[in-house]
Design a protein around this motif. Sequence first.
Motif, PDB file in Angstrom:
ATOM      1  N   ILE A  95       0.849  -1.185   0.000  1.00 59.05           N
ATOM      2  CA  ILE A  95       0.000   0.000   0.000  1.00 59.05           C
ATOM      3  C   ILE A  95       0.886   1.237   0.000  1.00 59.05           C
ATOM      4  CG2 ILE A  95      -1.611   1.311   1.441  1.00 59.05           C
ATOM      5  CD1 ILE A  95      -2.618  -1.522   2.400  1.00 59.05           C
ATOM      6  N   SER A  96       0.733   2.081  -1.003  1.00 55.88           N
ATOM      7  CA  SER A  96       1.554   3.291  -1.116  1.00 55.88           C
ATOM      8  C   SER A  96       0.955   4.397  -0.255  1.00 55.88           C
ATOM      9  CB  SER A  96       1.651   3.744  -2.571  1.00 55.88           C
ATOM     10  OG  SER A  96       0.365   3.989  -3.112  1.00 55.88           O
ATOM     11  N   TYR A  97       1.798   5.030   0.543  1.00 56.60           N
ATOM     12  CA  TYR A  97       1.349   6.012   1.528  1.00 56.60           C
ATOM     13  C   TYR A  97       2.029   7.357   1.273  1.00 56.60           C
ATOM     14  CZ  TYR A  97       1.004   8.122   6.276  1.00 56.60           C
ATOM     15  OH  TYR A  97       0.808   8.964   7.348  1.00 56.60           O
ATOM     16  N   LEU A  98       1.229   8.412   1.209  1.00 58.07           N
ATOM     17  CA  LEU A  98       1.695   9.789   1.047  1.00 58.07           C
ATOM     18  C   LEU A  98       1.321  10.578   2.291  1.00 58.07           C
ATOM     19  CD1 LEU A  98       2.622  12.354  -0.615  1.00 58.07           C
ATOM     20  CD2 LEU A  98       0.251  12.457  -1.457  1.00 58.07           C
ATOM     21  N   ALA A  99       2.302  11.231   2.919  1.00 61.55           N
ATOM     22  CA  ALA A  99       2.057  12.036   4.118  1.00 61.55           C
ATOM     23  C   ALA A  99       2.263  13.514   3.799  1.00 61.55           C
ATOM     24  CB  ALA A  99       2.986  11.604   5.245  1.00 61.55           C
ATOM     25  N   LEU A 100       1.254  14.328   4.074  1.00 60.18           N
ATOM     26  CA  LEU A 100       1.289  15.761   3.789  1.00 60.18           C
ATOM     27  C   LEU A 100       1.277  16.550   5.092  1.00 60.18           C
ATOM     28  CD1 LEU A 100      -1.543  15.801   1.069  1.00 60.18           C
ATOM     29  CD2 LEU A 100       0.924  15.668   0.651  1.00 60.18           C
ATOM     30  N   GLY A 101       2.110  17.593   5.185  1.00 61.42           N
ATOM     31  CA  GLY A 101       2.068  18.384   6.415  1.00 61.42           C
ATOM     32  C   GLY A 101       3.197  19.354   6.624  1.00 61.42           C
ATOM     33  N   ASP A 102       3.697  19.387   7.874  1.00 57.06           N
ATOM     34  CA  ASP A 102       4.732  20.342   8.266  1.00 57.06           C
ATOM     35  C   ASP A 102       5.765  19.625   9.137  1.00 57.06           C
ATOM     36  OD1 ASP A 102       3.395  20.099  10.774  1.00 57.06           O
ATOM     37  OD2 ASP A 102       2.131  21.828  10.343  1.00 57.06           O
ATOM     38  N   SER A 103       6.301  20.306  10.137  1.00 56.17           N
ATOM     39  CA  SER A 103       7.356  19.705  10.964  1.00 56.17           C
ATOM     40  C   SER A 103       6.877  18.460  11.703  1.00 56.17           C
ATOM     41  CB  SER A 103       7.877  20.723  11.980  1.00 56.17           C
ATOM     42  OG  SER A 103       6.828  21.162  12.835  1.00 56.17           O
ATOM     43  N   TYR A 104       5.590  18.423  12.066  1.00 53.30           N
ATOM     44  CA  TYR A 104       5.073  17.259  12.772  1.00 53.30           C
ATOM     45  C   TYR A 104       5.060  16.020  11.879  1.00 53.30           C
ATOM     46  CZ  TYR A 104       3.461  20.609  16.305  1.00 53.30           C
ATOM     47  OH  TYR A 104       3.398  21.589  17.262  1.00 53.30           O
ATOM     48  N   THR A 105       4.929  16.240  10.581  1.00 53.37           N
ATOM     49  CA  THR A 105       4.891  15.113   9.645  1.00 53.37           C
ATOM     50  C   THR A 105       6.285  14.618   9.291  1.00 53.37           C
ATOM     51  OG1 THR A 105       2.743  15.769   8.755  1.00 53.37           O
ATOM     52  CG2 THR A 105       4.122  14.387   7.347  1.00 53.37           C
TER      53      THR A 105
END
Length: 207
Positions: free
Chosen positions: A6-16
Motif C-alpha cells: 500500500i503506497s502512503y503519502l504524508a502531507l504536512g509540516d514539521s510534525y509530519t
Amino acid sequence: MAQDSISYLALGDSYTIGEAVDNDKTWSSVLSQKLNQKDVEVQLDKIVATTGWTTDELLSAINNDKDLENAKYDLVSLLIGVNNQYRGYGIEQYKEEFELLLKKAIDLAGKRVNKVFVVSIPDYGVTPFAKENNKNDALIAKELDEYNKIAKNISDKYGVKFFDITPISLKAIWDGEMIAKDKLHPSAKMYAEWADYLAPGIYQLLK
C-alpha cells in the motif's frame, strides 16, 4: 501478503517530517511499521512536508510537485495548521486552504475518501519552548481548538476520518520525555503514542 504494498503519502509540516527525531521514529513511519506487523504492507512512499509550512505553502508545494501531477496513492494523511496559528494568520484563511488541501489529498488518493485521514494539531503551548518564550498557553490552546474544530468539520463534510491526537500532546505537561531536545517538537516517545492511537483506525480503513 498476496496483495501489493500500500503506497502512503504524508502531507504536512514539521510534525509530519518529525523535526528533531530520526526518520524511522516519526509517527507516519512508526504507523507504517505497526501496520506491517499486522500483515498490512504499507510503504511510506513520499512525504511532502517542511518545518514551518503553513497551509498556503503546502498547497504551493503540492501544486508545483511534478511527481504528484498524475500520482495516485492508497493512503494519504494530512496534518497542517500549527504555523498558521503561530504566525497569526486569519482563521478564514485556514478554513479555505484546509478544504483545498483536503480536496487535493482526496484527489491524490484516487478520489477515495476512505483512503484519506486527517490528524489534529498538537498543543505546543505546553512545551518548554512556549514557556521560555512567554507564549500564552491558554490562548494557544483556544486558537488550536478552533483550528481543529474547523479541520474536523471539513473532514466530516467530505467523509474523511479525523483523528484527535491533541489530548496525547498534553502529556508533555507532566512527562518531559514526550518532548524532543529542541524543547518544542514531539519526541519519538510521543510519536509512538500517536501511532498506537492511529493504527487500529487506519487498519480498519485499509481492510
